[in-house]
Design a protein around this motif. Structure first.
Motif, PDB file in Angstrom:
ATOM      1  N   HIS A 100       0.969 -10.304   1.151  1.00  0.00           N
ATOM      2  CA  HIS A 100       0.383 -10.861  -0.076  1.00  0.00           C
ATOM      3  C   HIS A 100       0.285 -12.386  -0.007  1.00  0.00           C
ATOM      4  N   GLY A 307       1.023 -15.961  -4.929  1.00  0.00           N
ATOM      5  CA  GLY A 307      -0.403 -16.053  -4.662  1.00  0.00           C
ATOM      6  C   GLY A 307      -1.037 -17.231  -5.364  1.00  0.00           C
ATOM      7  N   ALA A 470       0.371  -9.808  -8.768  1.00  0.00           N
ATOM      8  CA  ALA A 470       0.424  -9.551  -7.329  1.00  0.00           C
ATOM      9  C   ALA A 470      -0.529  -8.418  -6.956  1.00  0.00           C
ATOM     10  N   LEU A 474      -3.784  -8.763  -4.532  1.00  0.00           N
ATOM     11  CA  LEU A 474      -4.012  -7.882  -3.392  1.00  0.00           C
ATOM     12  C   LEU A 474      -5.346  -7.152  -3.511  1.00  0.00           C
ATOM     13  N   THR A 491      -3.270  -3.963   2.804  1.00  0.00           N
ATOM     14  CA  THR A 491      -3.176  -4.607   1.482  1.00  0.00           C
ATOM     15  C   THR A 491      -3.415  -3.596   0.369  1.00  0.00           C
TER      16      THR A 491
END
Length: 560
Positions: A100, A307, A470, A474, A491
């Motif tokens: 990630h 991220g 998250a 992804l 992913t």
């Protein structure tokens, strides 16, 4: 079981993940190119876009993402036993977090340093982008407001940490000047900087600093919160090389040394884990392990906040695309190592099972204090350091992690404000964007007469919101891979798992908030749930279209 076994098994698994799995992802899935021109070069401005040595950038990324959460989450989750927490941290770090964080960094670098919120517009559509930005803004609000409370509480409860925490800022400013203005190599500033930081920890243990009972009518906690936000606001306005980079880098070194000290204490003391591997006698009121384990331990297994950092600040400083593996994946490994330490401190740092049960007598009983007290006992037993010094070391570690996250978090919140304004058709400058971000955070912190602790009101939603983000991040990476004709399963599987667990947790929390009459949390839960499901729906459509369109549909635009 002896804690040494847990430590060695965990570290070995994390090392194998970095040396083998991340190499596979880098070469076969993301396909990094050494000659690719990163935004740090093509858009260099000396403020946000600055080509940076990969070790310095790793320090920034690691300490920005490793706030208080990788300590708090495991410290709470071991109430279900150390086994589930350990397995989720190890497998989550290797197969979820590393992919990630690495992927978010790679995707942003391939798209002119755009944040995940803006990338969502490019890959899943305008509606998805707008809703994605709502989730991001709410998460940043939770992080900035709540971490200020966590830090202020530690500064009040451990006054010996005040000197090293604020002294670290001066050390960082000096290192920034030495490296960037006077072109001094990394070696000596690193060695001297770490030595000075540990000297400050020793000095702080001798001269604790406690604020008066009232300062301008405010309690010590409220005063620290105001000072922390003023500092974070100033730090977010400075060029990254002046304070953000060197502070995060030197903190990263100091914190890694601190982890080394803690691990050495475990190896020497050889403590026994007194907590059960699987706790079948959890206290009344403890929620079900599924899905709550997977949102209680967010940072340290996988976190949507990572991220945001990877695509918000880190991508703008990446010197070479091939550095992304070290910065992104190994940054996640560093956080996994911190969570592993938290699990050991909160299960082997107690003399007996009865002592452990006294702390974990209710859900949420274990927190940063359990980490500090347990780690202090291990360091004292293993290395013979005075308990006061051990407590100062661990409290300083926790505060520095949280403070560097606040530095980056407020800068990211300013980016979101500016991006939202741009989408609305008008421009918000750096200063105004920072003022707006500060005003919103302070309004939450001091709203409704909360005396600065208002950030904790919406904290129960942090874990689920973080994991949802998250999953959504992804989903964007997966769309990009599909449009490039690459294997999306590495992913896509973590994305699907997180989406199911996060939505499940939000639904469970809906009932809890309704029964407890927490109407603000109930409304926010509904808003986040609707936004996340809508974005997921848009992402699913984008994935289907990507498969139908075939490879070659995703264009890298670093020089556009």
């Amino acid at each position: 079981m002896n804690a040494i076994v847990l430590l060695l098994v965990g570290l070995t698994a994390l090392a194998l993940g970095y040396f083998f799995y991340s190499k596979f992802i880098a070469e076969k899935i993301y396909r990094l190119e050494a000659g690719f021109q990163t935004p740090a070069h093509t858009m260099r401005d000396g403020v946000d876009y600055v080509p940076t040595n990969k070790f310095v950038l790793w320090g920034h990324h690691f300490t920005s993402v490793a706030g208080a959460a990788p300590i708090v989450g495991p410290a709470i989750a071991v109430i279900w036993g150390w086994g589930p927490a350990f397995l989720w941290v190890v497998f989550g770090t290797v197969f979820f977090a590393g992919v990630h964080d690495f992927g978010a960094l790679w995707a942003s670098v391939r798209n002119r340093g755009k944040s995940m919120g803006m990338l969502s517009g490019s890959y899943i559509g305008r509606r998805g982008r707008n809703l994605f930005l709502v989730v991001i803004f709410l998460l940043l609000l939770m992080v900035n407001a709540a971490f200020a409370v966590v830090i202020s509480n530690l500064l009040v409860s451990t006054p010996t940490s005040v000197i090293p925490v604020w002294g670290a800022i001066v050390v960082a400013l000096v290192i920034g000047q030495l490296i960037y203005r006077f072109k001094v190599g990394l070696l000596w500033p690193s060695i001297i900087g770490v030595a000075v930081l540990y000297g400050l920890i020793w000095l702080g243990s001798l001269y604790p600093i406690a604020l008066p009972e009232t300062v301008l009518g405010m309690s010590p906690n409220s005063t620290w919160i105001v000072l922390l936000f003023l500092y974070a606001g100033i730090a977010s306005l400075l060029p990254v090389w002046v304070l953000l980079q060197p502070r995060d880098y030197i903190n990263g070194l100091q914190l890694f040394v601190g982890l080394g000290i803690l691990y050495a204490a475990v190896l020497i003391a050889s403590p026994t884990i007194v907590a059960p591997a699987f706790n079948s006698a959890v206290p009344a009121g403890t929620p079900s392990i599924v899905p709550l384990l997977f949102v209680t331990i967010a940072c340290g297994a996988i976190s949507g906040f990572h991220g945001m950092v990877a695509s918000g600040t880190t991508s703008k400083q990446l010197d070479k695309e091939t550095d992304a593996r070290f910065v992104g994946y190994f940054g996640a490994v560093g956080e996994g190592m911190l969570s592993l330490a938290a699990i050991i401190c909160c299960t082997a740092g107690f003399a007996t099972l009865v002592d452990w049960q006294a702390v974990y007598s209710s859900f949420g009983g274990g927190n940063v204090t359990a980490f500090v007290n347990g780690g202090e006992a291990l360091i004292s037993a293993g290395l013979g350091l005075p308990q006061n010094l051990g407590a100062t070391l661990l409290a300083t570690m926790a505060i520095l992690f949280a403070a560097t996250t606040m530095d980056t978090g407020l800068r990211l919140q300013r980016f979101v404000v500016q991006e939202a304004a741009e989408l609305a058709g008008f421009k918000v400058g750096t200063m105004l964007g920072t003022v707006i971000a500060l005003a919103v955070c302070l309004a939450l912190a001091f709203g409704a007469g909360s005396g600065g602790s208002g950030g904790m009101i919406i904290w129960p939603l942090f874990g689920t919101t973080n994991q949802l983000l998250a999953a959504l991040t992804l989903s964007i990476i997966t769309v990009i891979l599909i449009r490039k004709g690459r294997n999306p399963w590495f992913t896509g599987i973590p994305m699907a798992f997180l989406m199911v667990m996060s939505v499940y947790a939000l639904v469970v929390q809906l009932g809890t908030f309704y029964n407890d009459g927490k109407w603000l949390l109930l409304v926010m839960d509904i808003v986040i749930l609707i936004a996340a499901l809508w974005v997921a729906f848009e992402a699913a459509i984008a994935m289907r279209k990507g498969r139908e369109a075939g490879p070659g549909d995703a264009v890298d635009v670093p020089n556009a």
